[in-house]
Design an enzyme around this catalytic site. Structure first.
Site, short mmCIF file in Angstrom:
data_model
loop_
_atom_site.label_atom_id
_atom_site.label_comp_id
_atom_site.label_asym_id
_atom_site.label_seq_id
_atom_site.Cartn_x
_atom_site.Cartn_y
_atom_site.Cartn_z
N GLN A 16 0.78 -1.25 0.00
CA GLN A 16 0.00 0.00 0.00
C GLN A 16 0.81 1.30 0.00
OE1 GLN A 16 -3.30 2.42 2.63
NE2 GLN A 16 -3.10 0.28 3.06
N ARG A 37 7.13 -9.15 -10.22
CA ARG A 37 7.75 -10.45 -10.42
C ARG A 37 6.87 -11.32 -11.33
NH1 ARG A 37 10.14 -13.88 -5.52
NH2 ARG A 37 9.14 -12.20 -4.41
N THR A 73 13.99 -9.87 -11.46
CA THR A 73 15.17 -9.02 -11.28
C THR A 73 16.33 -9.78 -10.64
OG1 THR A 73 14.30 -8.26 -9.19
CG2 THR A 73 13.82 -6.91 -11.11
N ASN A 95 9.45 0.21 -1.92
CA ASN A 95 9.17 0.01 -0.48
C ASN A 95 9.38 -1.45 -0.11
OD1 ASN A 95 6.65 -0.54 -1.89
ND2 ASN A 95 5.69 -0.70 0.11
N ARG A 103 20.42 -6.45 -2.02
CA ARG A 103 20.60 -7.89 -2.35
C ARG A 103 20.32 -8.13 -3.83
NH1 ARG A 103 18.30 -8.33 2.76
NH2 ARG A 103 16.17 -8.66 2.04
N LYS A 135 10.66 -5.21 9.24
CA LYS A 135 9.56 -5.09 8.27
C LYS A 135 8.40 -4.43 8.99
CE LYS A 135 10.63 -8.90 5.25
NZ LYS A 135 10.13 -10.01 4.44
N VAL A 136 7.70 -3.59 8.31
CA VAL A 136 6.64 -2.83 9.00
C VAL A 136 5.37 -2.76 8.17
CG1 VAL A 136 6.01 -0.51 9.78
CG2 VAL A 136 8.21 -1.46 10.42
N TYR A 137 4.24 -2.96 8.83
CA TYR A 137 2.94 -2.77 8.21
C TYR A 137 2.20 -1.63 8.92
CZ TYR A 137 3.52 -7.07 5.57
OH TYR A 137 3.98 -8.03 4.70
N GLU A 138 1.10 -1.22 8.29
CA GLU A 138 0.30 -0.08 8.74
C GLU A 138 0.18 0.06 10.27
OE1 GLU A 138 -1.58 2.41 7.03
OE2 GLU A 138 -1.89 3.09 9.08
N ASP A 167 0.51 3.84 5.97
CA ASP A 167 0.78 3.50 4.56
C ASP A 167 0.49 4.67 3.63
OD1 ASP A 167 1.69 0.94 4.88
OD2 ASP A 167 -0.28 0.03 4.75
N GLY A 246 -7.98 20.69 19.13
CA GLY A 246 -7.70 22.11 19.34
C GLY A 246 -8.25 22.56 20.69
N GLY A 247 -8.34 23.84 20.88
CA GLY A 247 -8.76 24.36 22.18
C GLY A 247 -10.26 24.37 22.39
N1 CAO Z 1 11.94 -10.26 -9.24
C1 CAO Z 1 12.59 -11.04 -8.34
N2 CAO Z 1 12.52 -10.85 -7.02
C2 CAO Z 1 11.76 -9.84 -6.57
C3 CAO Z 1 11.06 -8.99 -7.45
C4 CAO Z 1 11.17 -9.23 -8.84
N3 CAO Z 1 10.54 -8.50 -9.75
N4 CAO Z 1 10.38 -8.09 -6.73
C5 CAO Z 1 10.64 -8.34 -5.42
N5 CAO Z 1 11.48 -9.40 -5.33
C6 CAO Z 1 12.04 -9.99 -4.12
C7 CAO Z 1 12.85 -9.03 -3.30
O1 CAO Z 1 14.12 -8.87 -3.89
C8 CAO Z 1 12.88 -9.73 -1.95
O2 CAO Z 1 13.85 -10.76 -2.01
P1 CAO Z 1 14.96 -11.02 -0.84
O3 CAO Z 1 14.21 -11.07 0.45
O4 CAO Z 1 15.55 -12.32 -1.25
O5 CAO Z 1 15.90 -9.89 -0.89
C9 CAO Z 1 11.54 -10.43 -1.91
O6 CAO Z 1 11.00 -10.33 -3.24
C10 CAO Z 1 10.49 -9.92 -0.95
O7 CAO Z 1 10.55 -8.53 -0.75
P2 CAO Z 1 10.05 -7.91 0.64
O8 CAO Z 1 10.90 -8.48 1.73
O9 CAO Z 1 10.01 -6.46 0.50
O10 CAO Z 1 8.55 -8.47 0.73
P3 CAO Z 1 7.79 -9.09 1.98
O11 CAO Z 1 6.47 -9.51 1.46
O12 CAO Z 1 8.57 -10.13 2.68
O13 CAO Z 1 7.62 -7.87 3.00
C11 CAO Z 1 6.86 -5.66 3.63
C12 CAO Z 1 6.59 -6.92 2.78
C13 CAO Z 1 5.83 -4.62 3.23
C14 CAO Z 1 6.71 -5.99 5.11
C15 CAO Z 1 8.28 -5.14 3.36
O14 CAO Z 1 8.45 -4.95 1.99
C16 CAO Z 1 8.58 -3.83 4.10
O15 CAO Z 1 8.83 -3.78 5.31
N6 CAO Z 1 8.62 -2.71 3.35
C17 CAO Z 1 8.98 -1.40 3.88
C18 CAO Z 1 7.89 -0.82 4.72
C19 CAO Z 1 6.57 -0.73 3.99
O16 CAO Z 1 6.46 -0.20 2.92
N7 CAO Z 1 5.55 -1.24 4.66
C20 CAO Z 1 4.18 -0.99 4.24
C21 CAO Z 1 3.66 -2.00 3.36
S1 CAO Z 1 1.96 -1.71 3.15
O17 CAO Z 1 1.27 -2.16 4.56
#
Ligand code: CAO
Length: 424
Positions: A16, A37, A73, A95, A103, A135-138, A167, A246-247
């Site tokens: 998001q 991907r 990628t 994000n 990596r 890692k962080v969510y909303e 988000d 506010g006040g």
């Molecule tokens: N081709 C190949 N690999 C790809 C790719 C592509 N086109 N796109 C993504 N990937 C890979 C990444 O390289 C990553 O691989 P590695 O872990 O091996 O380096 C993997 O996909 C997963 O990426 P991720 O760790 O970002 O995804 P996740 O689902 O595990 O985590 C989230 C999600 C949101 C917790 C994390 O991305 C995050 O903390 N983001 C920053 C904060 C943020 O934006 N949070 C809000 C999200 S909305 O609530």
């Protein structure tokens, strides 16, 4: 011509926060190329699905006006294509979890080598510090940014809010950072890194609560209804229920029909300047002169009783009747509008804030259009792309691949999901 026409965004965002940012830039006219991907795509395409086999509303409502290319990628040929995109684009927005881009081989140093004009914009959960690798969510952001500790009722637990301040709020912050960096690049010719941490974004939106934290050192927060009720303050800013920030004292009051309609309520503010008008409409004209009620300080310890009395009046009116009566008297109030009411509100349709969009696999759906209106750059909402719908188009038109080179790229398996048929 659109405000950001000619700006190419390499959109590496998912879920998001990032997508809300690039969607805004796309509405302002940027060419937003979403890299996903192959075979998988943005995880939200399949999350909270309501129509079988169609992209979810979660995805479609956050990815309008974008093009989708699928690239692995981590594949050597995929990296080659991505490098070409980095050289071609103005802004990379991502994000991923901390470290994911490094990596993949596309950290800031490498990006600068490939394209020194590139603006690299990231959403992360936290800025540098003890939690930077998380890692962080909303809701994590709402809790760590000061929103949850200050939301809810005094006698209840910390509460998260329905608005996605972690988000979508951070996406907004990031979009501002990007256009500012683009503006600076006009003068310096250089790109730069832009970081919007979700904790920082939430704290920015909770600015008034940090204000109150410091005021607390100098005595009780008199405008909080807790003060009027004689409850002492602790060390930290408390949850203030429906008090206004506010006040001017405010509260949510029942309206006609509240027994069965969960949204038959109105937010009512006892603005000092219109106290006389409030006394008149609730049939308490004597409160205008009564020393115990005539001034804001005198009313502080009676706020709960005053709102109870106003509520006796609002309960005899619908929330819209309250609005109709109070508005001409400059008494600030607002009906509690349900999502159903907002979806059906004609004026929001007229302004393009709520838009109906057609989608080839899911049919018609409603979305929130661009919330910022530019008179010289109106936003037209177009549907989100299918996974990989524009892969071939981007490889040829944007990157200039053709003939045998294009065959080599497509044949490598590093790109895929050329989903044109479904789109047609
Ligand atoms: N081709 C190949 N690999 C790809 C790719 C592509 N086109 N796109 C993504 N990937 C890979 C990444 O390289 C990553 O691989 P590695 O872990 O091996 O380096 C993997 O996909 C997963 O990426 P991720 O760790 O970002 O995804 P996740 O689902 O595990 O985590 C989230 C999600 C949101 C917790 C994390 O991305 C995050 O903390 N983001 C920053 C904060 C943020 O934006 N949070 C809000 C999200 S909305 O609530």
């Amino acid at each position: 011509m659109k405000a950001l026409e000619g700006v190419k965004i390499l959109d590496f965002t998912h879920v998001q926060s990032g997508p809300t940012c690039t969607q805004l830039l796309a509405w302002f006219g940027a060419d937003c190329i979403k890299v996903e991907r192959p075979g998988v795509g943005d995880a939200t395409r399949g999350q909270l699905r309501d129509v079988p086999d169609a992209d979810s509303l979660y995805f479609t409502m956050l990815n309008h006006n974008k093009r989708s290319i699928t690239i692995n990628t981590k594949h050597v040929t995929g990296k080659e294509v991505l490098e070409r995109l980095v050289k071609e684009c103005d802004v990379l927005v991502e994000n991923f979890a901390p470290g994911a881009l490094d990596r993949m081989g596309f950290g800031w140093e490498r990006i600068q080598e490939l394209n020194p004009r590139m603006i690299m914009a990231s959403v992360k959960g936290f800025g540098p510090g003890p939690y930077e690798d998380c890692k962080v969510y909303e809701n994590v952001a709402q809790c760590t940014g000061g929103s949850a500790s200050t939301t809810g009722f005094l006698d209840g637990p910390p509460t998260v809010t329905g608005s996605q301040i972690g988000d979508s709020g951070t996406g907004l912050h990031l979009a501002l950072g990007i256009v500012t960096a683009l503006y600076q690049r006009e003068k310096t010719g250089r790109g730069q890194k832009v970081l919007a941490a979700m904790q920082d974004g939430v704290l920015n939106l909770c600015r008034v609560k940090l204000r109150d934290q410091q005021r607390l050192d100098h005595g009780p927060l008199k405008e909080y209804s807790q003060h009027g009720r004689g409850i002492e303050f602790g060390e930290a800013v408390p949850r203030a229920g429906n008090d206004s920030g506010g006040g001017q004292p405010g509260w949510i009051l029942k309206c006609k029909g509240w027994e069965t309609d969960p949204n038959a309520y109105v937010y009512f503010i006892t603005q000092a300047a219109v106290w006389g008008a409030i006394c008149d409409i609730i049939d308490k004209p004597e409160w205008k002169e009564d020393e115990g009620y005539a001034t804001p300080p005198a009313r502080l310890d009676k706020i709960a009783q005053i709102f109870d009395t106003i509520e006796e009046w609002t309960k005899t009116k619908t929330k819209f009747e309250v609005m109709d009566i109070c508005n001409p008297l400059n008494i600030p109030c607002g009906p509690i509008l349900s999502m159903k009411e907002l979806a059906e509100e004609p004026s929001l349709r007229d302004t393009g804030t709520v838009v109906e969009v057609d989608h080839p696999t899911r049919g018609k759906y409603l979305t929130v259009g661009c919330p910022v209106k530019l008179s010289d750059s109106p936003a037209e909402v177009t549907r989100s792309p299918l996974l990989g719908e524009h892969t071939e188009e981007i490889l040829t038109d944007v990157l200039g691949y053709g003939g045998e080179e294009l065959d080599r790229i497509v044949g490598s398996g590093a790109v895929g999901d050329v989903n044109k048929a479904a789109a047609e």
